[in-house]
Every structure is written in C-alpha cells, then in structure tokens.
Design an enzyme around this catalytic site. Structure first.
Site, short mmCIF file in Angstrom:
data_model
loop_
_atom_site.label_atom_id
_atom_site.label_comp_id
_atom_site.label_asym_id
_atom_site.label_seq_id
_atom_site.Cartn_x
_atom_site.Cartn_y
_atom_site.Cartn_z
N CYS A 263 0.82 -1.33 0.24
CA CYS A 263 -0.07 0.03 -0.15
C CYS A 263 0.82 1.31 0.08
O CYS A 263 0.70 1.96 -0.89
CB CYS A 263 -1.00 -0.10 1.37
SG CYS A 263 -2.19 -1.37 1.14
N1 NAD Z 1 -3.04 -6.05 1.86
C1 NAD Z 1 -3.30 -5.14 2.23
O1 NAD Z 1 -2.87 -4.91 3.45
C2 NAD Z 1 -4.24 -4.15 1.67
C3 NAD Z 1 -5.00 -3.21 2.40
C4 NAD Z 1 -5.82 -2.29 1.52
C5 NAD Z 1 -5.82 -2.33 0.22
N2 NAD Z 1 -5.32 -3.11 -0.61
C6 NAD Z 1 -5.38 -3.36 -1.74
O2 NAD Z 1 -6.50 -4.52 -2.11
C7 NAD Z 1 -6.21 -5.10 -3.45
C8 NAD Z 1 -5.58 -6.65 -3.36
O3 NAD Z 1 -4.54 -6.71 -2.43
P1 NAD Z 1 -4.34 -8.05 -1.66
O4 NAD Z 1 -3.17 -7.75 -0.90
O5 NAD Z 1 -5.37 -8.77 -1.36
O6 NAD Z 1 -3.57 -8.71 -2.91
P2 NAD Z 1 -3.01 -10.27 -2.93
O7 NAD Z 1 -2.13 -10.52 -4.12
O8 NAD Z 1 -3.05 -10.90 -1.55
O9 NAD Z 1 -4.25 -11.20 -3.65
C9 NAD Z 1 -4.78 -10.94 -5.08
C10 NAD Z 1 -5.42 -12.24 -5.38
O10 NAD Z 1 -6.09 -12.03 -6.66
C11 NAD Z 1 -6.05 -12.99 -7.53
N3 NAD Z 1 -5.88 -12.40 -8.80
C12 NAD Z 1 -5.10 -11.88 -9.51
N4 NAD Z 1 -5.54 -11.46 -10.85
C13 NAD Z 1 -7.08 -12.07 -10.70
C14 NAD Z 1 -7.76 -11.95 -11.66
N5 NAD Z 1 -7.76 -11.54 -13.02
N6 NAD Z 1 -9.07 -12.52 -11.44
C15 NAD Z 1 -9.11 -13.28 -10.14
N7 NAD Z 1 -8.23 -13.47 -9.33
C16 NAD Z 1 -7.09 -12.54 -9.43
C17 NAD Z 1 -4.24 -13.64 -6.95
O11 NAD Z 1 -4.06 -14.96 -7.63
C18 NAD Z 1 -4.48 -13.36 -5.45
O12 NAD Z 1 -5.10 -14.52 -4.84
C19 NAD Z 1 -5.13 -4.14 -3.90
O13 NAD Z 1 -5.57 -3.31 -4.76
C20 NAD Z 1 -4.21 -3.65 -2.70
O14 NAD Z 1 -3.70 -2.36 -3.11
C21 NAD Z 1 -4.53 -4.38 0.03
#
Ligand code: NAD
Length: 423
Positions: A263
């Site tokens: 982030c």
């Molecule tokens: N992790 C955090 O602390 C956090 C906090 C706030 C916001 N976010 C935001 O949330 C979003 C997701 O982050 P995250 O940390 O969960 O990511 P992550 O990498 O942990 O998980 C993402 C998942 O999406 C899957 N994926 C990728 N492309 C895909 C598609 N086209 N269709 C279906 N599945 C797909 C991946 O295989 C993975 O399992 C991002 O935009 C991030 O900036 C993350």
C-alpha cells in the site's frame, strides 16, 4: 432490485479478499471465492490458508459454512453481489497497472445480470470505477444505477492487527448513484459495524489514497528528521515520545529503514499519476515523500558503514546480520520490504550479508537466495554488525543486544547499550 443479497462472489482471494469472504460467510451469506490461481483455489478447498491473518482452522470453518473456491467465472451468473479484490500494482514505468482489475471486470461483464451489485475494492486512482469499470459493464446493454448497482469501497485491512478487523473497522462506500451507495451500504452492513457513505465513487477512491498518502508523507517527515537529528546529536525517538504527550493535533510516526508492503510505497503513485496525467502538474508532497523514503535503505547501509568506520573497519568482507526482513512485524509478507534494498546496498559495498527472520526461511535477493541462519545466538556472535530491521514480537531484544557485537537499531526498539546505535 433485491435487498436480500444472498450469493456473494469475491474475486481475488488474497490478503483483502479472503478476510472479506470470511466475514461474509459468518454473516450467513453463501460465499464463493473466484481466483485465477488454481494453487490458491486448491489449497483453500483443502482447508489450507495462504495468508497470515487466517489460520487453517478458520478456512475449515469457512468451508463448513459453505465457502468454496473456484477458478470458474461461471459462478458469477448466480451472484447477487460481486466484489473485486485483485491486485493493483505498478507497471514497469511506475504507473498504475490495472490489468487484473480489467480482467476481473471482463469476467463479470460476461455474467452480468439485472439486480446485481458490483463493488470494486482494489486500491486505484480516482475515476477508475466510473471510467474503467462502468463502460465495460454497460457494454452488455445493462445500465449502472438502473439495471445493476455499482460502487467503490476501499479496503482498510491491516494484516497482523489484533484489534481492528473487518467487523470493527468503519467501511467507506461510494456508489455511482445514491441508490448504488445505499445498495452497497446495505450489503456491507450485514457484516461491518459502521458503514460510511461517501458522496460518490471518486470520493471513496480518493479517501483511500488520502489515508495512505498521509502515512507515506508523515513517515517521510520523521525519516528526514532522523538524518539531521543524528547529525545534530538529538535523540529523535525521545523527541517523538515527548511530542506524543500532546493530547490533540499530533499523531506519532516513527522512522525506519524505508516503507514496505503493497500500500504505502505503491498507492500514492496512483494519485500522483492521476494528477500528472489529468492536470499536467506534479503532486509535490508525494514525490518528495517518495524520494526521502526510497533513499532510507542506502542511508541504513551508510550508517552500518559509519559504525564499522568508528571501529577502524571496512564494510568489505564484514559479516552483517539483518534481523527481520518482512515489511511489518509479526507477519510473513516480504512484498516491497525495504530490507531487500538494505541487503543489496550492503552487498554492493562488499559486506557478507546473512539474515534471521522467524517468519522467512529463504530470502530471495538479486544476487541469489539466502537461507535463514540456523541459530540466532551464534549468528549474532559471529556478525561484526547486526541490524534490527523489523522488531518482531518474538525477538528477545535484551538477548539480541547482549549477543551482538554491534547493533544498529532502525526501529528504536532495543534496550540502550554502548554498542547499540539507533537510526
Ligand atoms: N493487503 C493489504 O494490506 C491491503 C490493504 C488495503 C488495500 N489493499 C488493496 O487490495 C487489493 C488486493 O490486495 P491483496 O493484498 O489482497 O492482494 P493479494 O496479492 O494478496 O491477492 C490478490 C489475489 O487476486 C488473485 N488474482 C489476480 N488477478 C486476478 C484476476 N484477474 N481474477 C481473479 N483473481 C485474480 C491472485 O491470484 C491473488 O490470490 C489491492 O488493490 C491492494 O492495493 C491491500
């Protein structure tokens, strides 16, 4: 449109999607997780978690409550609600990479039906929901706000936070129309205590970017202060402790070896990119904060060099032990961790770098992979310098200080001793 939304499909089962699926499962919704990774889907269906915040037992509880994971987008045809939680990284040029969001929206478009609620949670630049998501969904002939609901709701998940989780962290929602906002608020109200309606999708998108940019800038402020306070012989940690006693108008931020995670180092780029692309001028605060935070790892390497120099030693050929290489304490997530550039800067100076981390067994650097040292006590004794990069709560810092020849503490967490210096 139905108000009783029973079938939820969460797209992207990572740090954000999985806790959402868990909370929704416990509120009685029928939840399916859709991911492109068959490895993740298979492991979840076998009751095995791949994120720090959920245990295998919790995944099995979700399975018992009816949760299934799949790679088959056809599940969307039965969904009342689809929530997109896919990654939004940076592309090679440092700009937003919306490929995963676009592919998720394409999947939804193929199965979009009247009455559906579609929510984007992935962090992104203002305008994405209206300008990127809506046109693709409307190309089906269905109209947002009339035939289906569309909203943005930023995720506020804080991996490893024992106090604030999905239920007790207020959730901002901004719809394409007020009716879309209400539909999304009703949905999240099923498993979140407080839902905060925003004026629209752009306000909700920007709220998330403000939150992360605020952290980024304030961390940069104390990181810059850390440098000159060191030169001036002022203990910045004591300064922050004293300033924190002001009961209003001040929030403490602490210096460190740089910013990590998915982030803080990434999201503000989405905002500065948008400002530059749409308006043609820079978002100067963000760019300055990036510059300061990005140079912290080389500053840490320089402080190691200074520490050795004071002892009449060179970095070249010296054993440096890095303690804690993840981007946050008590989690295994290494993404964007500043420990990596610290290690690489030290290696470039000729140091023999080793590492210890209770959460990481093998660590991949540009120069190759390192295995965790087998025994912390003997590694501390052997290293000419140890650097505390992440103060995991399992570290006995008294023992670390007692065992180290010299310690650079980048977290202000170790007890004071003549051979310990703080950032
Ligand atoms: N992790 C955090 O602390 C956090 C906090 C706030 C916001 N976010 C935001 O949330 C979003 C997701 O982050 P995250 O940390 O969960 O990511 P992550 O990498 O942990 O998980 C993402 C998942 O999406 C899957 N994926 C990728 N492309 C895909 C598609 N086209 N269709 C279906 N599945 C797909 C991946 O295989 C993975 O399992 C991002 O935009 C991030 O900036 C993350």
């Amino acid at each position: 449109m139905p108000t009783d939304r029973r079938q939820l499909v969460v797209i992207g089962l990572g740090y954000v999607g999985l806790p959402l699926a868990q909370a929704a499962c416990h509120s009685g919704l029928q939840v399916t997780g859709l991911d492109i990774s068959s490895r993740i889907v298979d492991s979840l269906n076998a009751g095995v978690s791949h994120v720090d915040d959920l245990s295998n037992d919790e995944i099995r509880e979700m399975r018992d409550a009816g949760f299934t994971a799949t790679t088959d987008p056809a599940v969307l045809s039965e969904a009342d609600v689809a929530v997109i939680c896919v990654p939004t990284p940076l592309d090679e040029a440092g700009g937003p990479d919306l490929a995963a969001v676009r592919s998720a929206v394409d999947m939804i478009a193929k199965h979009l039906h009247a009455g559906m609620l579609v929510v984007l949670e992935s962090t992104t630049y203002p305008g994405t929901t209206d300008d990127e998501v809506k046109p693709v969904l409307e190309a089906t002939g269905l109209k947002a706000g009339e035939d289906f609901h569309l909203a943005f709701s930023p995720e506020r998940i804080d991996p490893g936070n024992p106090v604030y989780g999905m239920k007790n962290t207020p959730k901002v929602v901004g719809g394409y129309t007020p009716e879309c906002t209400r539909a999304a608020a009703d949905f999240y109200g099923l498993f979140v205590d407080t839902v905060v309606p925003a004026k629209g999708t752009r306000e909700a998108e920007t709220a998330k970017l403000l939150e992360n940019t605020y952290r980024h800038i304030n961390i940069a402020l104390v990181n810059e202060m850390a440098r000159f306070c060191h030169e001036l012989g002022i203990d910045l940690w004591d300064v922050i402790r004293a300033a924190s006693t002001k009961p209003f108008g001040f929030q403490a931020f602490y210096p460190g070896p740089g910013v990590g995670g998915h982030c803080i180092p990434i999201d503000p780029n989405y905002l500065s990119y948008q400002v530059r692309a749409k308006l043609g001028y820079p978002f100067r605060f963000v760019e300055l904060a990036q510059e300061i935070n990005a140079t912290m790892p080389t500053y840490v390497a320089r402080r190691v060099q200074d520490l050795l120099n004071d002892a009449g030693m060179a970095v070249r050929g010296t054993k440096v032990l890095l303690l804690g290489v993840t981007y946050k304490p008590d989690i295994a997530d290494e993404r964007e961790s500043p420990a990596k550039p610290v290690a690489e800067a030290l290696q470039a100076l000729g140091a023999e770098v080793s590492f210890h981390d209770p959460h990481v067994a093998r660590w991949h650097l540009r120069s190759g992979a390192l295995d965790v040292v087998p025994d912390l006590d003997s590694a501390l004794r052997e290293a000419e310098v140890a650097v505390l990069l992440q103060a995991h709560s399992s570290y006995d810092l008294k023992a670390v200080v007692a065992g180290a020849q010299r310690l650079l503490d980048t977290r202000g967490a170790a007890p004071e001793a003549p051979h310990v210096v703080t950032l």
